[in-house]
Design a protein around this motif. Structure first.
Motif, PDB file in Angstrom:
ATOM      1  N   SER A   1      47.518  27.236  38.307  1.00  0.00           N
ATOM      2  CA  SER A   1      47.598  26.531  37.023  1.00  0.00           C
ATOM      3  C   SER A   1      46.614  27.101  36.004  1.00  0.00           C
ATOM      4  N   LEU A   2      46.292  28.384  36.152  1.00  0.00           N
ATOM      5  CA  LEU A   2      45.417  29.040  35.169  1.00  0.00           C
ATOM      6  C   LEU A   2      46.274  29.541  34.005  1.00  0.00           C
ATOM      7  N   CYS A   3      45.623  30.045  32.953  1.00  0.00           N
ATOM      8  CA  CYS A   3      46.386  30.627  31.845  1.00  0.00           C
ATOM      9  C   CYS A   3      47.174  31.829  32.387  1.00  0.00           C
ATOM     10  N   ALA A   4      48.346  32.068  31.819  1.00  0.00           N
ATOM     11  CA  ALA A   4      49.154  33.203  32.279  1.00  0.00           C
ATOM     12  C   ALA A   4      48.365  34.500  32.112  1.00  0.00           C
ATOM     13  N   GLY A   5      48.278  35.283  33.182  1.00  0.00           N
ATOM     14  CA  GLY A   5      47.592  36.580  33.109  1.00  0.00           C
ATOM     15  C   GLY A   5      46.091  36.493  33.314  1.00  0.00           C
ATOM     16  N   CYS A   6      45.561  35.307  33.624  1.00  0.00           N
ATOM     17  CA  CYS A   6      44.107  35.179  33.822  1.00  0.00           C
ATOM     18  C   CYS A   6      43.668  36.022  35.024  1.00  0.00           C
ATOM     19  N   PRO A   7      42.709  36.925  34.842  1.00  0.00           N
ATOM     20  CA  PRO A   7      42.256  37.757  35.965  1.00  0.00           C
ATOM     21  C   PRO A   7      41.704  36.957  37.155  1.00  0.00           C
ATOM     22  N   GLU A   8      41.298  35.705  36.935  1.00  0.00           N
ATOM     23  CA  GLU A   8      40.845  34.894  38.079  1.00  0.00           C
ATOM     24  C   GLU A   8      41.972  34.735  39.099  1.00  0.00           C
ATOM     25  N   SER A   9      43.222  34.683  38.611  1.00  0.00           N
ATOM     26  CA  SER A   9      44.340  34.495  39.545  1.00  0.00           C
ATOM     27  C   SER A   9      44.545  35.763  40.386  1.00  0.00           C
TER      28      SER A   9
ATOM     29  N   GLY B   1      35.370  23.999  37.252  1.00  0.00           N
ATOM     30  CA  GLY B   1      35.562  25.159  36.379  1.00  0.00           C
ATOM     31  C   GLY B   1      36.992  25.636  36.533  1.00  0.00           C
ATOM     32  N   CYS B   2      37.341  26.730  35.880  1.00  0.00           N
ATOM     33  CA  CYS B   2      38.723  27.220  35.989  1.00  0.00           C
ATOM     34  C   CYS B   2      39.082  27.537  37.442  1.00  0.00           C
ATOM     35  N   THR B   3      38.108  28.055  38.215  1.00  0.00           N
ATOM     36  CA  THR B   3      38.390  28.373  39.628  1.00  0.00           C
ATOM     37  C   THR B   3      38.913  27.154  40.379  1.00  0.00           C
TER      38      THR B   3
ATOM     39  N   ASP C   1      32.731  36.010  37.346  1.00  0.00           N
ATOM     40  CA  ASP C   1      31.949  36.165  36.122  1.00  0.00           C
ATOM     41  C   ASP C   1      32.890  36.394  34.938  1.00  0.00           C
ATOM     42  N   ASN C   2      33.101  35.345  34.136  1.00  0.00           N
ATOM     43  CA  ASN C   2      33.884  35.552  32.907  1.00  0.00           C
ATOM     44  C   ASN C   2      32.979  35.436  31.682  1.00  0.00           C
ATOM     45  N   GLU C   3      31.689  35.475  31.950  1.00  0.00           N
ATOM     46  CA  GLU C   3      30.653  35.584  30.917  1.00  0.00           C
ATOM     47  C   GLU C   3      30.581  34.391  29.972  1.00  0.00           C
TER      48      GLU C   3
ATOM     49  N   TYR D   1      31.350  29.619  29.859  1.00  0.00           N
ATOM     50  CA  TYR D   1      31.934  28.421  30.470  1.00  0.00           C
ATOM     51  C   TYR D   1      33.339  28.307  29.891  1.00  0.00           C
ATOM     52  N   ALA D   2      34.330  28.733  30.641  1.00  0.00           N
ATOM     53  CA  ALA D   2      35.689  28.780  30.093  1.00  0.00           C
ATOM     54  C   ALA D   2      36.352  27.409  30.099  1.00  0.00           C
ATOM     55  N   ASN D   3      36.177  26.699  31.206  1.00  0.00           N
ATOM     56  CA  ASN D   3      36.921  25.460  31.404  1.00  0.00           C
ATOM     57  C   ASN D   3      36.576  24.377  30.387  1.00  0.00           C
TER      58      ASN D   3
ATOM     59  N   PRO E   1      37.528  38.567  33.279  1.00  0.00           N
ATOM     60  CA  PRO E   1      37.397  38.164  31.874  1.00  0.00           C
ATOM     61  C   PRO E   1      38.300  36.998  31.490  1.00  0.00           C
ATOM     62  N   CYS E   2      37.767  36.113  30.665  1.00  0.00           N
ATOM     63  CA  CYS E   2      38.566  35.004  30.143  1.00  0.00           C
ATOM     64  C   CYS E   2      39.352  35.544  28.951  1.00  0.00           C
ATOM     65  N   ILE E   3      40.617  35.874  29.191  1.00  0.00           N
ATOM     66  CA  ILE E   3      41.405  36.508  28.125  1.00  0.00           C
ATOM     67  C   ILE E   3      41.576  35.575  26.926  1.00  0.00           C
ATOM     68  N   LEU E   4      41.549  34.285  27.206  1.00  0.00           N
ATOM     69  CA  LEU E   4      41.704  33.306  26.127  1.00  0.00           C
ATOM     70  C   LEU E   4      40.529  33.395  25.153  1.00  0.00           C
ATOM     71  N   GLU E   5      39.320  33.532  25.703  1.00  0.00           N
ATOM     72  CA  GLU E   5      38.113  33.524  24.868  1.00  0.00           C
ATOM     73  C   GLU E   5      37.882  34.855  24.175  1.00  0.00           C
TER      74      GLU E   5
HETATM   75  S1  SF4 Z   1      40.460  29.522  30.067  1.00  0.00           S
HETATM   76 FE1  SF4 Z   1      40.001  31.688  30.506  1.00  0.00          FE
HETATM   77  S2  SF4 Z   1      39.145  31.730  32.602  1.00  0.00           S
HETATM   78 FE2  SF4 Z   1      40.166  29.734  32.301  1.00  0.00          FE
HETATM   79  S3  SF4 Z   1      42.251  30.038  33.085  1.00  0.00           S
HETATM   80 FE3  SF4 Z   1      42.321  30.475  30.881  1.00  0.00          FE
HETATM   81  S4  SF4 Z   1      41.984  32.707  30.708  1.00  0.00           S
HETATM   82 FE4  SF4 Z   1      41.345  32.079  32.770  1.00  0.00          FE
END
Ligand code: SF4
Ligand SMILES: Cc1ncc(C[n+]2csc(CCOP(=O)(O)OP(=O)(O)O)c2C)c(N)n1
Length: 302
Positions: free
Chosen positions: A50-58, A81-83, A157-159, A161-163, A239-243
């Motif tokens: 359920s992360l953003c599409a293309g999020c490298p965490e996935s 957090g996003c994890t 490490d997405n540098e 606080y994304a969530n 990386p948090c692609i959204l940010e």
């Molecule tokens: S907010 Fe950033 S780190 Fe969180 S799921 Fe979306 S792209 Fe990934």
């Protein structure tokens, strides 16, 4: 969850969800040399996320779950957090801990498992964001290293606080402006890999998740060393692609750029001499196992 426990009783087979049935039948349990190369041909231990599409965490999750040597005897400890959005979709035991407390929970868990299962290796792995690992949880993180607890800490490490919308983190780069940190970071990215090594980690790796073979090697090294020698730390740039204003397909390029010569995520490994020797032996053992497996497979087809 042991391998025995995930076998299903005949009578219950029909009523279990199809994803579960598929996992019991086709996931790679009980094979120490399971690998990211099995992705696509075996049942993965992660369902949709359920992360953003293309999020490298996935991507990082997929590689880690494919690489751990004994998923049936592994317990992850996560944090908010996003994890933490991914763990409900993961087919490995996991505990959600209060934000920042993950290394304290993992310490107690690892010790309890050692007492409860003295003859069985149970791997405990902490997996949390940089806010949880380095900022709010830093005291617990470091104290577990000082105490020489036998588990691996993985930091995504997405540098920032994304969530919670983009606040500044100690691992953020100097000068970066985030949505919730408009003044720009005033000091350099904290050098946690070096701090981890100085604080007692015996094996430390810092890399992006652009190359699955590198991620797999770092994760397996960290788990083996944690089992037999002491605490280990792996920092993965996700990386948090959204940010950072990237499209869903651009996360990979961002990671490749940042690991090129001169970039802030050129792959780095720190280890003691004892660990270097230990890992050489582990590599030799793995080569031998693979050779035997190949010979066995050839004998069956002959
Ligand atoms: S907010 Fe950033 S780190 Fe969180 S799921 Fe979306 S792209 Fe990934
Ligand atoms: C005890 C506690 N403090 C603060 C929060 C609020 N909170 C939720 S997620 C989060 C930031 C997570 O950042 P990070 O660990 O970097 O993970 P990311 O979301 O970037 O993957 C914070 C501060 C919380 N849920 N619980």
């Amino acid at each position: 969850m042991s391998k025995e426990k995930i076998q299903m009783t005949e009578g219950l087979m029909d009523i279990m969800p199809p994803e579960y049935q598929e996992m019991v039948a086709n996931a790679t349990f009980g094979n120490e040399d399971r690998s990211w190369k099995d992705i696509g041909s075996s049942k993965e231990l992660i369902e949709q996320h359920s992360l953003c599409a293309g999020c490298p965490e996935s991507i990082a999750f997929r590689f880690i779950l494919a690489a751990i040597p004994a998923p049936e005897n592994t317990i992850f400890v996560g944090s908010t957090g996003c994890t933490s959005l991914v763990f409900p979709h993961v087919g490995v035991q996991n505990i959600h801990s209060l934000f920042g407390n993950q290394n304290a929970i993992a310490s107690g868990l690892k010790r309890a498992l050692k007492l409860r299962f003295p003859d069985k290796e149970k791997d405990v792995i902490v997996l949390a964001g940089d806010g949880a690992t380095v900022d709010i949880g830093l005291d617990y993180t470091m104290q577990s290293w000082f105490r020489q607890e036998n588990f691996t800490t993985i930091c995504f490490d997405n540098e920032l606080y994304a969530n919670t919308g983009g606040q500044e983190s100690g691992l953020m780069q100097k000068g970066f402006v985030a949505k919730m940190a408009p003044m720009g970071k005033k000091f350099e990215k904290v050098r946690l890999p070096e701090i981890a090594f100085e604080a007692g980690c015996h094996y430390v790796a810092c890399l992006t998740v652009s190359k699955p073979n590198r991620v797999e090697k770092a994760i397996r090294n960290a788990i083996y060393v944690a089992r037999e020698i002491g605490p280990t730390y792996v920092q993965l740039y996700t990386p948090c692609i959204l940010e950072i204003g990237k499209q869903s397909m651009e996360g990979l390029d961002e990671m490749k750029d940042s690991e090129a010569i001169g970039g802030r995520f050129v792959m780095k490994e720190l280890m003691t001499d004892e660990v270097r020797e230990f890992l050489k032996e582990k590599d030799a053992e793995q080569k031998e196992r693979k050779k035997l497996a190949k010979a066995k497979a050839a004998a069956v087809t002959a």
